[in-house]
Design an enzyme around this catalytic site. Sequence first.
Site, PDB file in Angstrom:
ATOM      1  N   LYS A   1       5.007  -7.881 -22.523  1.00  0.00           N
ATOM      2  CA  LYS A   1       4.570  -6.507 -22.752  1.00  0.00           C
ATOM      3  C   LYS A   1       5.721  -5.560 -22.428  1.00  0.00           C
ATOM      4  O   LYS A   1       6.392  -5.714 -21.412  1.00  0.00           O
ATOM      5  CB  LYS A   1       3.353  -6.182 -21.882  1.00  0.00           C
ATOM      6  CG  LYS A   1       2.103  -6.945 -22.279  1.00  0.00           C
ATOM      7  CD  LYS A   1       0.920  -6.554 -21.411  1.00  0.00           C
ATOM      8  CE  LYS A   1      -0.307  -7.373 -21.762  1.00  0.00           C
ATOM      9  NZ  LYS A   1      -0.828  -7.074 -23.101  1.00  0.00           N
TER      10      LYS A   1
ATOM     11  N   ARG B   1      -7.967 -15.224 -25.787  1.00  0.00           N
ATOM     12  CA  ARG B   1      -8.781 -16.016 -26.713  1.00  0.00           C
ATOM     13  C   ARG B   1      -8.550 -17.508 -26.515  1.00  0.00           C
ATOM     14  O   ARG B   1      -9.434 -18.317 -26.816  1.00  0.00           O
ATOM     15  CB  ARG B   1      -8.496 -15.587 -28.148  1.00  0.00           C
ATOM     16  CG  ARG B   1      -7.088 -15.849 -28.637  1.00  0.00           C
ATOM     17  CD  ARG B   1      -6.749 -15.041 -29.869  1.00  0.00           C
ATOM     18  NE  ARG B   1      -6.633 -13.606 -29.570  1.00  0.00           N
ATOM     19  CZ  ARG B   1      -6.409 -12.666 -30.480  1.00  0.00           C
ATOM     20  NH1 ARG B   1      -6.284 -12.999 -31.747  1.00  0.00           N
ATOM     21  NH2 ARG B   1      -6.318 -11.403 -30.132  1.00  0.00           N
TER      22      ARG B   1
END
Length: 501
Positions: free
Chosen positions: A269, A345
């Site tokens: 990030k 996920r």
Amino acid sequence: MNFRCSSAPLAELGCDGVALGLFSSSWQQQLAALLPAMAAQLQPLLEQREFKAKGGEKHSFSFPGQQPSLVIISGLGEPDSFDGLALRKAAASLALASRGSNLKALALGLPIEAFAPDQALTALMQGCRLALYKDERFRSENKPSLDPGEIVLQGLASELDQQLAQQEAICQGVMLARELVAAPPNVVNALSLESTARSIADQFGCELTVLDEAACRERGMGAYLAVAQGASIPPRFLHLVIRPQGPVKRKLALVGKGLTFDSGGYNLKVGGSQIELMKFDMGGCGAVLGAARTLAELKLEGLEIHVISAATENMVSAEAIYPGAIVTASNGKTIEINNTDAEGRLTLADALVYACGLEPDAIVDLATLTGACVIALGDEIAGYWSPDDGLAQQLNDAAHRAGEGLWRMPLQSSYKDGLKSGLADMKNTGPRPGGSITAALFLKEFVKPEIPWAHIDIAGPVWSDKGRSTDPSGATGYGVRTLVEWCQAVAADAKEGLSQG
């Protein structure tokens, strides 16, 4: 802080503080009816301030030496727009206006005639209790609370006091979720979440199964462990079971994403990605553990609840998973990891496979999964996806009763093409357009089609920078109330179905 109900007139409650909500079309008459002895004092003061009783308009008046010594008056707008959510917000606003006054008791007078007593009780108590929540755990000095010692919910029969314990249990669940999500990642990690789950199990007599890395590997949880392998803190797969006292009529599974910190992995990030707030990436786990704390206390008749979270961090290290790696989930499907920052996920994939193995009547997962959902719905509304219309309607109704924003999103099957891989069964991310939809479609691959399932993306409402209505700034505890409402409805339906034969 204590709560009690009373149907006695406001002036007879003996409280040193009174908080009123008045409609714009009849505020003078309402004021005279609610506080007849003080209306002559208050009306000129309100008129001097050009009070119109518009929604959100609020004024406080001190009367030293009088009883009450503090009167707070809020405008409610027109009565035709005053629904359950507006009642909840009004209660929260008035409670916050009393903060710092150090009242012994605050009498809350709001127009509740149009609401069922239990609906009014829920909105009033939750509105006040959750609005006055304050997290002081990490300050060097804890300032004494100047909140009211007691709040009297005027207009509700004292017989309803027996329902206050249930509402307190719900608020405790929300506050636990807030504390877990707000705590920094050097405090909350996979091991501390295990401790939290164990505390719930010990306090309320639940069953807890914890799978360590070796046990997860034996079960073939390659997707989850691919994320966990870069972390120095070992992963913990949590499975908490809340059983009813009598026979089981329904079985539900609540699955929460448990990323206690998300660096993005090697797809690190960068600026503007709010990496400093990635402690809230376990908001799904916080929500299901908060709901578990409440549901474990309530022990709903006939309902067995399984609470599941694959807890870990997503870190950068020499052991971290490579971008482009191919891993195998516990249902045998292979995944090309084209983005290590789409890790949630992967953990949910194995958690959903595990949940399906329990053969529940329905599965609901909660996750701070995609920024795309925040772009679509903002920070007050969660999106949800489900191939089952019945379950989708149940969740929609539960969220409405809970006062939490929830909006159904499409499971556009053609978007699944975006997950195609040239090497594996699928990639873990698709193109940017429709990113929250492809994320839901990815998760769907790990749920047995015969089991009703819904995915709730809480990336937006899990956190509030400025605070809103019943939520102070920071972690909101979003999802707990909706899950509890849903479970209560399922339990009630099961009981009704049983009584009908």
